[in-house]
Design an enzyme around this catalytic site. Structure first.
Site, PDB file in Angstrom:
ATOM      1  N   LYS A 167       0.871  -1.163   0.000  1.00 46.76           N
ATOM      2  CA  LYS A 167       0.000   0.000   0.000  1.00 46.76           C
ATOM      3  C   LYS A 167       0.916   1.222   0.000  1.00 46.76           C
ATOM      4  O   LYS A 167       1.537   1.552   1.019  1.00 46.76           O
ATOM      5  CB  LYS A 167      -0.898  -0.009   1.241  1.00 46.76           C
TER       6      LYS A 167
ATOM      7  N   TYR B 127      -1.439   0.963 -10.016  1.00 44.39           N
ATOM      8  CA  TYR B 127      -1.800  -0.327  -9.434  1.00 44.39           C
ATOM      9  C   TYR B 127      -3.236  -0.782  -9.682  1.00 44.39           C
ATOM     10  O   TYR B 127      -3.645  -1.805  -9.174  1.00 44.39           O
ATOM     11  CB  TYR B 127      -1.533  -0.323  -7.930  1.00 44.39           C
TER      12      TYR B 127
ATOM     13  N   LYS C 260      -3.238  -2.521   7.401  1.00 49.11           N
ATOM     14  CA  LYS C 260      -2.381  -1.405   7.822  1.00 49.11           C
ATOM     15  C   LYS C 260      -1.282  -1.892   8.761  1.00 49.11           C
ATOM     16  O   LYS C 260      -1.536  -2.651   9.698  1.00 49.11           O
ATOM     17  CB  LYS C 260      -3.231  -0.359   8.562  1.00 49.11           C
TER      18      LYS C 260
ATOM     19  N   CYS D  35      18.208  36.145  24.402  1.00 52.35           N
ATOM     20  CA  CYS D  35      18.897  34.893  24.087  1.00 52.35           C
ATOM     21  C   CYS D  35      19.033  34.053  25.357  1.00 52.35           C
ATOM     22  O   CYS D  35      19.530  34.546  26.375  1.00 52.35           O
ATOM     23  CB  CYS D  35      20.277  35.190  23.503  1.00 52.35           C
TER      24      CYS D  35
ATOM     25  N   CYS E 295      23.133  33.954  26.059  1.00 52.58           N
ATOM     26  CA  CYS E 295      23.957  35.119  26.409  1.00 52.58           C
ATOM     27  C   CYS E 295      23.116  36.318  26.870  1.00 52.58           C
ATOM     28  O   CYS E 295      23.669  37.384  27.147  1.00 52.58           O
ATOM     29  CB  CYS E 295      24.856  35.508  25.243  1.00 52.58           C
TER      30      CYS E 295
ATOM     31  N   CYS F 223      19.676  35.566  17.797  1.00 53.29           N
ATOM     32  CA  CYS F 223      20.596  36.267  18.684  1.00 53.29           C
ATOM     33  C   CYS F 223      21.694  36.802  17.762  1.00 53.29           C
ATOM     34  O   CYS F 223      22.277  36.034  17.005  1.00 53.29           O
ATOM     35  CB  CYS F 223      21.179  35.271  19.682  1.00 53.29           C
TER      36      CYS F 223
ATOM     37  N   CYS G 225      28.185  35.208  21.155  1.00 49.64           N
ATOM     38  CA  CYS G 225      27.308  34.353  21.963  1.00 49.64           C
ATOM     39  C   CYS G 225      27.910  32.942  22.004  1.00 49.64           C
ATOM     40  O   CYS G 225      28.139  32.333  20.955  1.00 49.64           O
ATOM     41  CB  CYS G 225      25.908  34.323  21.350  1.00 49.64           C
TER      42      CYS G 225
END
Ligand code: IVH
Length: 698
Positions: free
Chosen positions: A136, A247, A343, A437, A440, A455, A460
């Site tokens: 499937k 298919y 499934k 941030c 930092c 930032c 940083c």
């Protein structure tokens, strides 16, 4: 059919032909080339086993274009040139399917299937029913109509009764033939159903590309496929590398009464017919069995294969094989009674959203990461899911404490599908995106056109560390024994503070740290030393310039003799280069305008990192001059494109197929027919990937 040599002569031949205005001859040759192109598209896209190289295909294609341009009256609707759509899809017209596109009933275990088989036996009056079982396919369903051997329409499923006419986009999928000889089977009109798919590999590449442009990734190949079918520009569809499995024949008209072909008696027969006509129908994947027990054992066996397939499947479909029995069983308003989907285990699960962490990346982008109560999905425990940006949190209406639906498709990164807001009890709290941030504490910024908060403090620590992690990583400078953990450790201990620091490490201090033996220090030192000679494109990629991924890095490195030459490029110059747009060009110029960056590069060069484009020198060296190469099977050390590039860099030539002109066949894993063929030709040297690498390094 055209041989590799004939392809080479073709261009001269077409020029002569056009000049002579000999229409009959032109038609003959055009038809010949069309046949050759169709055949090679089939070899490449359906069989996955090309016989000519891409450039030879292009030469054939261009020759045909030339002839058709000189003689437009000779162009046919099924000519390979007719795939290209030059105009945009303004909107998609709604069209009615010849037969409603029903969906399938679902089953989840053996008991469900036994129950369905009991009904099938009752309705057919048989003791044992013959079933055809196929995967499937997990993609986007389509219907195709062919009339008088030509593709006349392609449509989406829509609501099952009506769908969207997407013919132009469908034509971009090269495994779908524009023409097919249905007349051979007495069929004048036919409607075929199938699934458009994006392979796992193409999907990964697609998401890497999105990430390079700072766009959120798509959840799974299914979404990528269905989104692709509705794109405005057919040229964009062509770039997506879509595939199609066909298919089911839902409807057909025979040319003469009683003229129905015997292949149209069974479902497996129709799949064989489609395969015979050049479609990618699942004949290799299907299995015909008698009785439900065999079907049950087959679907269970196949589930174990799921992760090894190159595309996603979400189950199996079991169909009654005799078409007259299918008619007898009929359908409900929703699904046929003669087919049943089995499934596989779900790759979705629900979990609780505990908290959100905000991570700072190397470009300063702040990414929210959802921390969920760990759940097992398809055999993998998921506890952490990237949410990409603030908009996604809003879009999905996420709150801390929510129950969320999580999906993990194959080796694809996990993804939050949605929050189940109906399960809220009032204890959920909203998610607050930080304004500073988290590392930092400097203020975050967001550009108007972007969804990402950043930032912008270059110092940083989070950014500095992430930049170094990227620099040493496998696809960048590939400093093997370095890795993320060492970057973090050395940074915390003040042994490493920036990228040039990688080449100035105090190994004595490291040896005193404990946990590092002499051997591991030697290895680390050797790996750092070796990285100084990495090709220029790796260094460019390693610098982590925004929007500059591996592909762009290669384009840039090909252009210059020395990395710092890029200082002199203006945005306009860069935009002339392949795949570089306004955004990318702007980011590159900004990087090379920044004094700090230039100082860093000069520092790196002084430390011995080579910044010349050695590729140009390699070409001069031309160690493989006059030698021809062909690769087969999957390579483990190099990407196929890298290996091919190496051949060309060293003056060698690539061939598209095995012939007596071939000097070297480089054999990877799971090599097939090319290897067998080469074994029969004594002059061909058959070598491994390792031998090949040695040969190039000589
Ligand atoms: S047969 C009338 N065969 O699954 C029945 N469907 O959940 C026609 N699908 O809508 C469908 N692989 O899009 C069939 N081998 C397969 C399939 C398949 C995938 C899709 C199809 C269908 C959906 C139902």
């Amino acid at each position: 059919m055209y041989s590799n040599d004939q392809v080479k002569e073709l261009s001269a031949l077409t020029n002569k032909l056009i000049a002579s205005s000999h229409t009959e001859k032109a038609f003959e040759i055009a038809e010949d080339i069309r046949k050759a192109l169709r055949f090679n598209e089939y070899r490449y896209y359906v069989l996955n086993d090309p016989l000519i190289s891409d450039s030879e295909y292009d030469q054939l294609y261009k020759a045909l274009e030339k002839i058709e341009a000189a003689h437009p009256e000779l162009t046919t609707s099924t000519s390979p040139t007719q795939r290209v759509g030059n105009s945009l899809n303004a909107s998609f017209n709604t069209v009615a399917h010849l037969v409603p596109m029903l969906s399938l009933d679902n089953s989840y275990n053996a008991a469900d299937l036994l129950d369905w088989d009991r009904k099938a036996r009752e309705l057919t009056g048989l003791n044992e029913v013959e079933y055809c079982i196929e995967p499937k396919f997990d993609g986007a369903s389509i219907s195709l109509i062919y009339e008088n051997d030509c593709l006349v329409r392609g449509a989406t499923r829509g609501d099952g009764v009506e769908g969207d006419d997407i013919t132009t986009n469908i034509k971009q999928i090269k495994s779908i033939p524009l023409g097919a000889e249905f007349s051979k089977y007495n069929v004048q009109q036919i409607e075929i159903r199938g699934e458009v798919m994006m392979s796992k590999k193409a999907f990964k590449k697609f998401n890497v590309n999105l990430a390079e442009q700072n766009l959120p990734p798509l959840a799974n190949p299914r979404n990528a496929a269905s989104g692709s079918l509705r794109m405005k520009d057919p040229k964009d569809v062509a770039k997506r590398n879509l595939e199609a499995f066909l298919y089911n024949v839902s409807y057909h008209i025979d040319t003469e009464k009683g003229g129905q072909h015997k292949n149209l008696d069974t479902h497996s027969g129709t799949l064989n017919m489609l395969w015979d006509l050049g479609f990618r129908s699942p004949v290799k994947e299907m299995m015909v069995v008698k009785g439900i027990e065999a079907a049950i054992s087959h679907v269970n066996d196949y589930e174990a294969l799921r992760d090894t397939l190159p595309y996603e499947i979400d189950g199996m479909v079991i169909k009654v094989n005799q078409l007259d029995l299918q008619d007898k069983m009929g359908m409900t308003t929703h699904h046929p009674r003669w087919a049943m989907a089995f499934k596989f285990k779900a790759r979705q699960a629900t979990s609780k959203l505990r908290t959100i962490e905000f991570q700072v990346g190397r470009t300063g982008a702040v990414t929210p990461v959802a921390k969920i109560e760990p759940v097992l999905i398809g055999g993998v425990t998921v506890g952490s899911i990237s949410l990409f940006n603030e908009d996604i949190i809003k879009e999905k209406d996420l709150m801390i404490g929510d129950t969320v639906l999580v999906e993990r498709a194959g080796d694809v990164i996990p993804y939050i599908v949605k929050s189940l807001s109906e399960l809220r009890d009032g204890n959920e709290t909203p998610i607050k995106f930080p304004t500073e941030c988290p590392v930092c504490n400097s203020q975050l910024f967001k550009e108007e056109s972007e969804a990402v908060w950043r930032c912008i403090n270059m110092e940083c620590p989070a950014q500095v560390i992430e930049k170094m992690i990227h620099f040493v990583s496998k696809d960048a400078m590939d400093i093997r024994s370095f890795g993320e953990a060492n970057v973090r450790k050395f940074y915390e201990l003040d042994l490493l503070k920036d990228i040039p620091g990688i080449y100035k490490l105090d190994f004595e201090a490291i040896s005193r740290l404990g946990g590092f033996g002499k051997k591991s220090i030697d290895n680390l030192q050797a790996a750092i030393e070796a990285s100084k000679q990495q090709p220029l494109h790796r260094l460019i990629f390693a610098l982590g310039i925004r929007f500059v991924g591996e592909t762009t890095a290669k384009v840039l490195s090909n252009k210059v003799n020395h990395l710092l030459d890029l200082k002199n490029y203006l945005e306009e110059d860069l935009q002339q280069l392949e795949d570089i747009g306004v955004k990318v060009a702007g980011s590159i110029v900004q990087f090379f305008k920044n004094e700090q960056n230039i100082e860093m590069l000069e520092h790196l060069e002084a430390l011995g990192v080579q910044m010349n484009n050695t590729k140009k020198t390699a070409v001069e060296k031309g160690g493989l001059k006059g030698q021809t190469f062909l690769f087969t099977g999957s390579l483990t050390e190099l990407k196929r494109s890298e290996a091919e590039e190496l051949v060309e860099q060293h003056g060698g030539k690539l061939l598209g197929s095995v012939s007596s002109k071939l000097n070297y066949l480089v054999v990877g894993e799971d090599a097939g027919s090319k290897l067998e063929k080469a074994k029969k030709i004594n002059a061909i040297k058959i070598i491994s990937e390792k031998d090949f690498i040695k040969l190039v390094q000589q």
